[in-house]
Design a protein around this motif. Structure first.
Motif, PDB file in Angstrom:
ATOM      1  N   ARG A 280      74.363 -47.486 -29.229  1.00  0.00           N
ATOM      2  CA  ARG A 280      73.647 -46.226 -29.018  1.00  0.00           C
ATOM      3  C   ARG A 280      72.164 -46.326 -29.367  1.00  0.00           C
ATOM      4  NH1 ARG A 280      77.831 -41.989 -32.001  1.00  0.00           N
ATOM      5  NH2 ARG A 280      79.438 -41.933 -30.366  1.00  0.00           N
ATOM      6  N   MET A 281      71.839 -47.131 -30.382  1.00  0.00           N
ATOM      7  CA  MET A 281      70.498 -47.106 -30.962  1.00  0.00           C
ATOM      8  C   MET A 281      69.557 -48.164 -30.416  1.00  0.00           C
ATOM      9  SD  MET A 281      71.564 -46.435 -34.932  1.00  0.00           S
ATOM     10  CE  MET A 281      69.942 -46.036 -35.526  1.00  0.00           C
ATOM     11  N   THR A 282      70.064 -49.140 -29.678  1.00  0.00           N
ATOM     12  CA  THR A 282      69.211 -50.230 -29.206  1.00  0.00           C
ATOM     13  C   THR A 282      69.079 -50.195 -27.694  1.00  0.00           C
ATOM     14  OG1 THR A 282      71.080 -51.779 -29.146  1.00  0.00           O
ATOM     15  CG2 THR A 282      69.784 -51.697 -31.171  1.00  0.00           C
ATOM     16  N   GLY A 283      67.942 -50.702 -27.192  1.00  0.00           N
ATOM     17  CA  GLY A 283      67.628 -50.645 -25.778  1.00  0.00           C
ATOM     18  C   GLY A 283      68.445 -51.606 -24.947  1.00  0.00           C
ATOM     19  N   LYS A 284      68.475 -51.364 -23.660  1.00  0.00           N
ATOM     20  CA  LYS A 284      69.264 -52.145 -22.695  1.00  0.00           C
ATOM     21  C   LYS A 284      68.338 -52.841 -21.701  1.00  0.00           C
ATOM     22  CE  LYS A 284      72.247 -49.330 -24.588  1.00  0.00           C
ATOM     23  NZ  LYS A 284      72.884 -49.739 -25.867  1.00  0.00           N
ATOM     24  N   ARG A 285      68.946 -53.565 -20.757  1.00  0.00           N
ATOM     25  CA  ARG A 285      68.195 -53.980 -19.575  1.00  0.00           C
ATOM     26  C   ARG A 285      67.712 -52.713 -18.864  1.00  0.00           C
ATOM     27  NH1 ARG A 285      67.970 -58.437 -16.502  1.00  0.00           N
ATOM     28  NH2 ARG A 285      69.849 -59.407 -17.374  1.00  0.00           N
ATOM     29  N   HIS A 286      66.498 -52.730 -18.372  1.00  0.00           N
ATOM     30  CA  HIS A 286      65.937 -51.554 -17.717  1.00  0.00           C
ATOM     31  C   HIS A 286      66.702 -51.203 -16.440  1.00  0.00           C
ATOM     32  CE1 HIS A 286      62.607 -52.401 -20.371  1.00  0.00           C
ATOM     33  NE2 HIS A 286      61.913 -51.367 -19.920  1.00  0.00           N
ATOM     34  N   PRO A 287      67.181 -49.985 -16.308  1.00  0.00           N
ATOM     35  CA  PRO A 287      67.605 -49.526 -14.975  1.00  0.00           C
ATOM     36  C   PRO A 287      66.370 -49.424 -14.077  1.00  0.00           C
ATOM     37  CG  PRO A 287      68.445 -48.083 -16.728  1.00  0.00           C
ATOM     38  CD  PRO A 287      67.393 -48.959 -17.338  1.00  0.00           C
ATOM     39  N   PHE A 288      66.549 -49.748 -12.811  1.00  0.00           N
ATOM     40  CA  PHE A 288      65.441 -49.705 -11.855  1.00  0.00           C
ATOM     41  C   PHE A 288      65.856 -48.927 -10.621  1.00  0.00           C
ATOM     42  CE2 PHE A 288      63.077 -52.698 -14.241  1.00  0.00           C
ATOM     43  CZ  PHE A 288      61.842 -52.910 -13.646  1.00  0.00           C
ATOM     44  N   ILE A 289      64.891 -48.269 -10.009  1.00  0.00           N
ATOM     45  CA  ILE A 289      65.030 -47.732  -8.660  1.00  0.00           C
ATOM     46  C   ILE A 289      64.013 -48.466  -7.799  1.00  0.00           C
ATOM     47  CG2 ILE A 289      64.838 -45.696  -7.183  1.00  0.00           C
ATOM     48  CD1 ILE A 289      65.601 -44.016  -9.645  1.00  0.00           C
ATOM     49  N   ASN A 290      64.496 -49.150  -6.777  1.00  0.00           N
ATOM     50  CA  ASN A 290      63.645 -49.981  -5.929  1.00  0.00           C
ATOM     51  C   ASN A 290      63.672 -49.484  -4.488  1.00  0.00           C
ATOM     52  OD1 ASN A 290      63.219 -51.586  -8.175  1.00  0.00           O
ATOM     53  ND2 ASN A 290      64.747 -53.113  -7.584  1.00  0.00           N
ATOM     54  N   ARG A 291      62.564 -49.686  -3.794  1.00  0.00           N
ATOM     55  CA  ARG A 291      62.466 -49.294  -2.389  1.00  0.00           C
ATOM     56  C   ARG A 291      61.775 -50.400  -1.598  1.00  0.00           C
ATOM     57  NH1 ARG A 291      59.786 -43.694  -4.451  1.00  0.00           N
ATOM     58  NH2 ARG A 291      61.676 -42.430  -4.675  1.00  0.00           N
ATOM     59  N   TYR A 292      62.185 -50.534  -0.363  1.00  0.00           N
ATOM     60  CA  TYR A 292      61.448 -51.432   0.523  1.00  0.00           C
ATOM     61  C   TYR A 292      61.220 -50.761   1.877  1.00  0.00           C
ATOM     62  CZ  TYR A 292      65.528 -52.728   3.429  1.00  0.00           C
ATOM     63  OH  TYR A 292      66.583 -52.703   4.311  1.00  0.00           O
ATOM     64  N   HIS A 293      60.156 -51.198   2.525  1.00  0.00           N
ATOM     65  CA  HIS A 293      59.856 -50.832   3.910  1.00  0.00           C
ATOM     66  C   HIS A 293      59.315 -52.105   4.542  1.00  0.00           C
ATOM     67  CE1 HIS A 293      57.395 -48.149   6.920  1.00  0.00           C
ATOM     68  NE2 HIS A 293      58.332 -48.869   7.517  1.00  0.00           N
ATOM     69  N   VAL A 294      60.068 -52.684   5.473  1.00  0.00           N
ATOM     70  CA  VAL A 294      59.677 -53.971   6.044  1.00  0.00           C
ATOM     71  C   VAL A 294      59.591 -53.886   7.565  1.00  0.00           C
ATOM     72  CG1 VAL A 294      60.703 -55.293   4.147  1.00  0.00           C
ATOM     73  CG2 VAL A 294      62.055 -54.834   6.211  1.00  0.00           C
ATOM     74  N   ALA A 295      58.711 -54.713   8.093  1.00  0.00           N
ATOM     75  CA  ALA A 295      58.633 -54.950   9.541  1.00  0.00           C
ATOM     76  C   ALA A 295      58.949 -56.414   9.785  1.00  0.00           C
ATOM     77  CB  ALA A 295      57.242 -54.615  10.065  1.00  0.00           C
ATOM     78  N   MET A 296      59.723 -56.704  10.845  1.00  0.00           N
ATOM     79  CA  MET A 296      60.116 -58.093  11.102  1.00  0.00           C
ATOM     80  C   MET A 296      60.101 -58.356  12.597  1.00  0.00           C
ATOM     81  SD  MET A 296      62.737 -55.935  10.416  1.00  0.00           S
ATOM     82  CE  MET A 296      64.252 -55.350  11.193  1.00  0.00           C
TER      83      MET A 296
END
Length: 780
Positions: A280-296
């Motif tokens: 409860r008291m110690t930090g974790k790996r960071h949760p992330f929200i990621n986005r991409y927009h690609v042209a190929m």
């Protein structure tokens, strides 16, 4: 020559334990027999007190009143410590301010420390801590990272790196894809929890035994909270029962609290967090929200990429700034992006401050581009491996978005694994199998890893070592790195043994201590062997040169004629003496038999304002092929097989390296599959016990698990041209997540990419299957 002491074994057939040999971990036998001493096993000084933390029961708000009388009056309680008892600094933020050791007013996260109680037994201290009566004025906690970003609740300013005019390319492209994904955090779940033992010294200083990856930072922060000079604090770390980044900065709090109580009472104090409180008291790996927009283009080559990474840092900066930077550095992974913009945000939420975890943001950054590769392949009806290969560094360009050249191509490694794993034939066989089985589906994925090695904070890329030769031919070695089960001490000792040409058994490694090697960097960023191995080698070379000069002069021969091997020193045609005899002769000639060594990583620099430079000394490369079997009716799955080919350069110790690869892969697989962190809407962690948080077990290991080392020396002048192995293998587990998506995509004949955010629990897999079926109009 009269022997000053009994010599150590000088048999020429003694196992040498040189660099490159598969030597067992120096504490392996003690680990399995229970003889290895951790902080909680150390003999305690007479009169030791045991501390317990009184912590908040809300995530955000204010303390209105505190009644601690019942705590003070509880049986066997000796002392109570609050913010008013802190003589020095209360903020122990490792880089930026924002981490109060104790609070008496504002609450920033659930389970924040408020006070400390010490009793004559651990059980009594923990019982007494439950008696605190604290009234709060709770506030609605901000827990949603996207809402935090919208409110501009940032821990540090946002940052970006850009190359080219991607907006015009995106505006003109006929083939575009966009997506957003949420990647969960991860509990470190080290076997040894957070623990420290503080013992006052007669000079008014403090001796700290702690389970920390960063003894120097503990020394500094303990001194600051006690308001005493750094030199009056000594911190010792013999070993940790796992760290994984969770003990890089966040071990310091418990050492500081134990030291404060020890200073107040004049007695030794031990503070060990129970597992639930630790979670409860110690930090974790960071949760992330990621986005991409690609042209190929039609072949799947990316023409432009706009990538955004949003790291949930919790309530304080801790290491979030550098972790989001690392996610940005690795958002390209192994792929050249000709027109690119990468933006990184560091948001503040009412949660425990997230912290370093193996990979340090790199895994979260890599996920988004690997998702893009799979999505492009489905969109264009191509094999995902072909899309990946067409976008690799070396196949296309060589310069990263931040301006560093990728010197070593990864394509040969990938093609070697493609052949050895029989990828193409298995891909065809899986397609046939899936068509014939209505309830089960199999998936296959090959994913690469390109991971930069160095601390991105330049001044941390330095290390020191101390080496003593004794007149019986034995050697004592100390260096600034810490041992957390990864075998660092063994590797560094092998470096010294090889440098001096003596058996490994001659070398005794002592506990990491701030009074032996000062001002050390944390053991992190996969740099432990790189930095400390070089520093120890420098000390050994100093002694070797000193003794070579002495003996060459004594024998009247050129220095170049002196050779060291197998515990012997040779010169001339047939003349030799033992290492022990040489050391004794040097002692009698008043030659110093001690030396320090120092190393700093060359070539690295980074201009953050321009987002350009060379932040990494080199890149570690690797690839993995994973195959999974999914029950489309329940979402349950198994990993059937994994093949790994990892580039470790010239391995210092193949046995330890393979062990690190296996362990890192399984830990990464846990993050991406079963390890789900759950908070309620009031900011309380619900997955706070082994019953509610599921790490992988031995039964989750793929029944076919093949690990091989890629035979290629590091082109940079690293220690014996080896490469780091601590963090890069964790990201090989992305192949499991990608294989799960591949299996689900097979239900659409590989036309659609499923929405499957990690951790891909069976529930999420089932939901992804149902979502895919809805997108297909209900047709499986």
């Amino acid at each position: 020559m009269r022997q000053l002491t009994k010599p150590a074994n000088t048999a020429l057939d003694e196992p040498q334990g040189q660099v490159g040999e598969a030597v067992a971990h120096d504490s392996a036998q003690r680990h399995v027999t229970g003889q290895a001493l951790y902080v909680d096993d150390l003999p305690e000084p007479r009169g030791t007190l045991y501390a317990a933390v009184i912590c908040s029961e809300i995530a955000q708000g204010r303390i209105m009143s505190m009644d601690l009388d019942a705590v003070r009056q509880a049986p066997d309680v000796e002392a109570l410590l609050t913010l008013a008892d802190v003589p020095g600094e209360n903020d122990i933020g490792p880089v930026f301010p924002g981490d109060p050791l104790l609070t008496s007013d504002q609450i920033a996260y659930y389970a924040q420390p408020i006070a400390l109680v010490a009793a004559r037994s651990e059980w009594r201290a923990r019982q007494a801590a439950q008696l605190a009566r604290i009234d709060y004025a709770p506030e609605t906690p901000l827990l949603d990272p996207l809402e935090a970003l919208a409110q501009e609740a940032l821990l540090r300013p946002s940052h970006q790196m850009q190359r080219g005019d991607l907006d015009s390319v995106l505006a003109q492209s006929e083939r575009q894809l966009q997506a957003e994904m949420h990647a969960g955090g991860q509990e470190h779940f080290y076997l040894e929890g957070q623990v420290s033992l503080a013992q006052p010294t007669e000079e008014g200083g403090m001796l700290i035994f702690t389970s920390s990856q960063h003894p120097t930072e503990v020394q500094m922060l303990v001194a600051q909270v006690l308001a005493i000079p750094f030199s009056q604090v000594t911190v010792e770390v013999r070993r940790m029962g796992g760290g994984f980044g969770g003990k890089e900065t966040q071990a310091a709090s418990w050492a500081c609290l134990a030291a404060l109580m020890a200073q107040k009472t004049g007695r030794a104090v031990k503070l060990r967090l129970p597992r639930q409180q630790d979670m409860r008291m110690t930090g974790k790996r960071h949760p992330f929200i990621n986005r991409y927009h690609v042209a190929m283009d039609h072949a799947g080559q990316i023409q432009a990429a706009d990538i955004e990474v949003i790291g949930d840092g919790g309530h304080s900066p801790d290491l979030t700034d550098a972790i989001v930077d690392r996610a940005m550095f690795h958002a390209d992974n192994a792929y050249y992006l000709p027109q690119v913009r990468i933006r990184g945000h560091r948001v503040r939420t009412a949660c425990v401050s997230h912290t370093a975890f193996r990979g340090f943001g790199g895994p979260q950054g890599m996920l988004i581009i690997e998702r893009a590769m799979d999505d492009i392949a489905r969109h264009l009806a191509l094999d995902p491996l072909d899309v990946r290969k067409r976008n690799l560094y070396g196949v296309r360009g060589e310069i990263t978005p931040y301006g560093q050249k990728v010197e070593q191509p990864i394509l040969p490694l990938i093609e070697a694994l493609e052949q050895s794993s029989d990828y193409r034939a298995r891909r065809q066989e899986i397609r046939r199998w899936n068509q014939a089985h209505p309830c089960l589906c199999r998936g296959l994925a090959l994913t690469p890893v390109k991971f930069g090695i160095s601390f991105t904070l330049q001044h941390l890329n330095q290390a020191g070592a101390l080496l003593h030769l004794y007149t019986d031919g034995s050697v004592q070695l100390n260096h600034g790195g810490t041992e957390m089960g990864q075998g660092l001490h063994t590797k560094v000792a092998q470096v010294v043994a090889s440098t001096l040409g003596i058996p490994l058994s001659r070398i005794q490694i002592t506990a990491t201590r701030t009074d032996k090697v000062p001002n050390t960097s944390p053991t992190a960023a996969s740099s432990g062997a790189d930095l400390n191995g070089k520093a120890a080698q420098a000390a050994a070379l100093t002694l070797k040169q000193r003794l070579t000069e002495f003996w060459a002069e004594a024998q009247g021969v050129p220095e170049t004629s002196i050779q060291w091997s197998q515990g012997q020193v040779f010169w001339g045609e047939d003349q030799a003496l033992s290492f022990t005899e040489l050391v004794q002769a040097a002692y009698q000639a008043r030659i110093s038999l001690s030396a320090t060594g120092y190393y700093r990583t060359p070539k690295i620099y980074y201009n953050r304002a321009q987002a350009q430079g060379r932040p990494f000394f080199y890149f570690a490369l690797g690839a993995a092929v994973s195959e999974v079997l999914v029950d489309r009716l329940t979402g349950e799955y198994r990993v059937l097989r994994t093949d790994i080919l990892q580039d470790v350069g010239e391995s210092l110790n193949p046995a330890l390296d393979i062990g690190q690869i296996e362990g890192g892969f399984i830990q990464g697989m846990g993050w991406l599959t079963s390890e789900e962190l759950v908070w309620n809407d009031q900011g309380r962690l619900l997955s706070d016990t082994p019953a509610t948080y599921k790490i992988p077990t031995i039964s989750d290991t793929p029944p076919i698990f093949k690990v091989a080392l890629y035979p290629c020396p590091n082109p940079e002048a690293s220690i014996y041209h080896s490469k780091a192995v601590g963090e890069p293998p964790l990201m090989l587990a992305i192949s499991v997540w990608s294989a799960l998506r591949d299996a689900i995509s097979s239900l659409s004949d590989y036309r659609l990419s499923p929405e499957l955010d990690p951790p891909a629990t069976p529930e999420k897999v089932l939901w992804a299957i149902e979502d895919l079926q809805r997108r297909l109009g209900g047709v499986a």
